[in-house]
Enzyme design. Structure first.
Site, PDB file in Angstrom:
ATOM      1  N   GLU A  35      67.877  50.492  61.583  1.00 49.31           N
ATOM      2  CA  GLU A  35      66.585  49.917  61.685  1.00 49.31           C
ATOM      3  C   GLU A  35      66.058  49.717  60.244  1.00 49.31           C
ATOM      4  O   GLU A  35      66.216  50.649  59.508  1.00 49.31           O
ATOM      5  CB  GLU A  35      65.685  50.744  62.553  1.00 49.31           C
ATOM      6  N   TYR A  75      71.913  44.478  53.413  1.00 46.38           N
ATOM      7  CA  TYR A  75      72.559  44.731  54.518  1.00 46.38           C
ATOM      8  C   TYR A  75      73.300  43.379  54.872  1.00 46.38           C
ATOM      9  O   TYR A  75      74.387  43.449  55.464  1.00 46.38           O
ATOM     10  CB  TYR A  75      71.421  45.304  55.846  1.00 46.38           C
TER      11      TYR A  75
HETATM   12  C1  LIG Z   1      67.653  49.728  49.551  1.00 45.55           C
HETATM   13  C2  LIG Z   1      68.332  50.407  48.177  1.00 45.55           C
HETATM   14  C3  LIG Z   1      69.108  51.460  48.670  1.00 45.55           C
HETATM   15  C4  LIG Z   1      69.136  49.544  47.122  1.00 45.55           C
HETATM   16  O1  LIG Z   1      69.839  50.154  46.319  1.00 45.55           O
HETATM   17  P1  LIG Z   1      70.171  49.538  44.856  1.00 45.55           P
HETATM   18  O2  LIG Z   1      70.819  50.562  44.250  1.00 45.55           O
HETATM   19  O3  LIG Z   1      68.686  49.279  44.027  1.00 45.55           O
HETATM   20  O4  LIG Z   1      70.686  48.321  45.161  1.00 45.55           O
HETATM   21  P2  LIG Z   1      72.001  47.548  44.437  1.00 45.55           P
HETATM   22  O5  LIG Z   1      71.546  47.377  43.141  1.00 45.55           O
HETATM   23  O6  LIG Z   1      73.183  48.167  44.721  1.00 45.55           O
HETATM   24  O7  LIG Z   1      71.829  46.000  44.816  1.00 45.55           O
HETATM   25  C5  LIG Z   1      72.173  45.790  46.229  1.00 45.55           C
HETATM   26  C6  LIG Z   1      71.772  44.439  47.112  1.00 45.55           C
HETATM   27  O8  LIG Z   1      70.426  44.874  47.258  1.00 45.55           O
HETATM   28  C7  LIG Z   1      69.731  43.763  47.292  1.00 45.55           C
HETATM   29  N1  LIG Z   1      68.550  44.017  46.149  1.00 45.55           N
HETATM   30  C8  LIG Z   1      68.399  45.017  45.167  1.00 45.55           C
HETATM   31  N2  LIG Z   1      67.525  45.055  44.583  1.00 45.55           N
HETATM   32  C9  LIG Z   1      66.797  44.071  44.839  1.00 45.55           C
HETATM   33  C10 LIG Z   1      65.735  43.340  44.396  1.00 45.55           C
HETATM   34  N3  LIG Z   1      64.870  43.754  43.505  1.00 45.55           N
HETATM   35  N4  LIG Z   1      65.180  42.217  45.044  1.00 45.55           N
HETATM   36  C11 LIG Z   1      65.999  41.810  45.854  1.00 45.55           C
HETATM   37  N5  LIG Z   1      67.202  42.096  46.505  1.00 45.55           N
HETATM   38  C12 LIG Z   1      67.746  43.311  45.826  1.00 45.55           C
HETATM   39  C13 LIG Z   1      70.624  42.625  46.760  1.00 45.55           C
HETATM   40  O9  LIG Z   1      70.949  42.096  47.977  1.00 45.55           O
HETATM   41  C14 LIG Z   1      71.640  43.365  46.113  1.00 45.55           C
HETATM   42  O10 LIG Z   1      72.780  42.663  45.780  1.00 45.55           O
HETATM   43  P3  LIG Z   1      73.085  41.366  44.829  1.00 45.55           P
HETATM   44  O11 LIG Z   1      72.377  42.045  43.695  1.00 45.55           O
HETATM   45  O12 LIG Z   1      74.370  41.256  44.858  1.00 45.55           O
HETATM   46  O13 LIG Z   1      72.045  40.439  45.391  1.00 45.55           O
HETATM   47  C15 LIG Z   1      67.293  50.873  47.290  1.00 45.55           C
HETATM   48  O14 LIG Z   1      66.233  49.830  46.912  1.00 45.55           O
HETATM   49  C16 LIG Z   1      66.223  51.915  47.855  1.00 45.55           C
HETATM   50  O15 LIG Z   1      66.701  53.084  47.840  1.00 45.55           O
HETATM   51  N6  LIG Z   1      65.223  51.560  48.537  1.00 45.55           N
HETATM   52  C17 LIG Z   1      64.198  52.500  48.980  1.00 45.55           C
HETATM   53  C18 LIG Z   1      64.776  53.167  50.249  1.00 45.55           C
HETATM   54  C19 LIG Z   1      64.725  52.281  51.318  1.00 45.55           C
HETATM   55  O16 LIG Z   1      64.124  51.203  51.452  1.00 45.55           O
HETATM   56  N7  LIG Z   1      65.881  52.450  51.973  1.00 45.55           N
HETATM   57  C20 LIG Z   1      66.335  51.631  53.307  1.00 45.55           C
HETATM   58  C21 LIG Z   1      65.688  52.136  54.225  1.00 45.55           C
HETATM   59  S1  LIG Z   1      66.242  51.157  55.849  1.00 45.55           S
END
Ligand SMILES: CC(C)(COP(=O)(O)OP(=O)(O)OC[C@H]1O[C@@H](n2cnc3c(N)ncnc32)[C@H](O)[C@@H]1OP(=O)(O)O)[C@@H](O)C(=O)NCCC(=O)NCCS
Length: 150
Positions: free
Chosen positions: A109, A121
């Site tokens: 979710e 995702y």
């Molecule tokens: C979701 C989360 C885990 C992603 O981690 P991250 O290390 O920043 O992400 P990555 O750098 O590995 O990027 C992975 C993908 O996420 C998406 N993404 C990451 N940052 C983004 C941004 N600022 N804007 C849009 N998409 C983004 C993209 O699809 C990216 O892949 P791409 O660069 O090839 O397009 C992180 O943002 C987080 O911890 N968020 C807060 C907690 C949360 O919301 N968890 C999910 C609960 S369901």
């Protein structure tokens, strides 16, 4: 400059204080020490993974494995480390672990407003499967259910 590769390992009880800090930095309704203790010691379906970079915990991900179904309970990367593909690495490592355990489907979710996580995702083939109304207790936000066949 020396480049280091993050390591994904199984969570242990000593990680919980750090995970509570990560939760508080990342979520409106953070999990408590008690929630993690319950997952670690009392939930036979729960598997939690830590991502470490140079010995520092920079993220974690929870996975429930129930027979052949996998469910991601949570994933977070510490804010200062976001945007460097660590979320990608952690999520893909956990999806691999679900496959290795024999899961044929994975679901989770996510807040309807959390477009960043949803975008990540989708990269792994997850598609929207439905809405859980008022799922999040802090603001009654709906959850989008996403899933993929593994
Ligand atoms: C979701 C989360 C885990 C992603 O981690 P991250 O290390 O920043 O992400 P990555 O750098 O590995 O990027 C992975 C993908 O996420 C998406 N993404 C990451 N940052 C983004 C941004 N600022 N804007 C849009 N998409 C983004 C993209 O699809 C990216 O892949 P791409 O660069 O090839 O397009 C992180 O943002 C987080 O911890 N968020 C807060 C907690 C949360 O919301 N968890 C999910 C609960 S369901």
């Amino acid at each position: 400059m020396k480049m280091t590769t993050p390591v994904v390992r199984t969570m242990v009880e000593e990680d919980i204080d750090t995970l509570v800090m990560i939760e508080e930095a990342c979520f409106a309704t953070p999990w408590t020490r008690q929630s993690f203790l319950h997952e670690l010691h009392e939930n036979p379906y729960a598997n939690y993974f830590i991502m470490e970079l140079d010995g520092i915990v920079i993220g974690y991900c929870g996975l429930w494995l129930v027979i052949d179904e996998a469910h991601i309970t949570n994933i977070a990367i510490v804010p200062e480390y976001r945007g460097h593909k660590y979320g990608d690495l952690l999520f893909s490592a956990v999806v691999e672990k679900a496959k290795e355990a024999g899961a044929i489907q994975l679901s989770l979710e996510v807040r309807v407003s959390n477009v960043i996580a949803q975008k990540m995702y989708r990269k792994y083939g997850l598609i929207p499967g439905g809405i859980r109304k008022n799922y999040y207790t802090d603001n009654q936000e709906d959850a989008l259910v996403m899933w993929v066949k593994l």
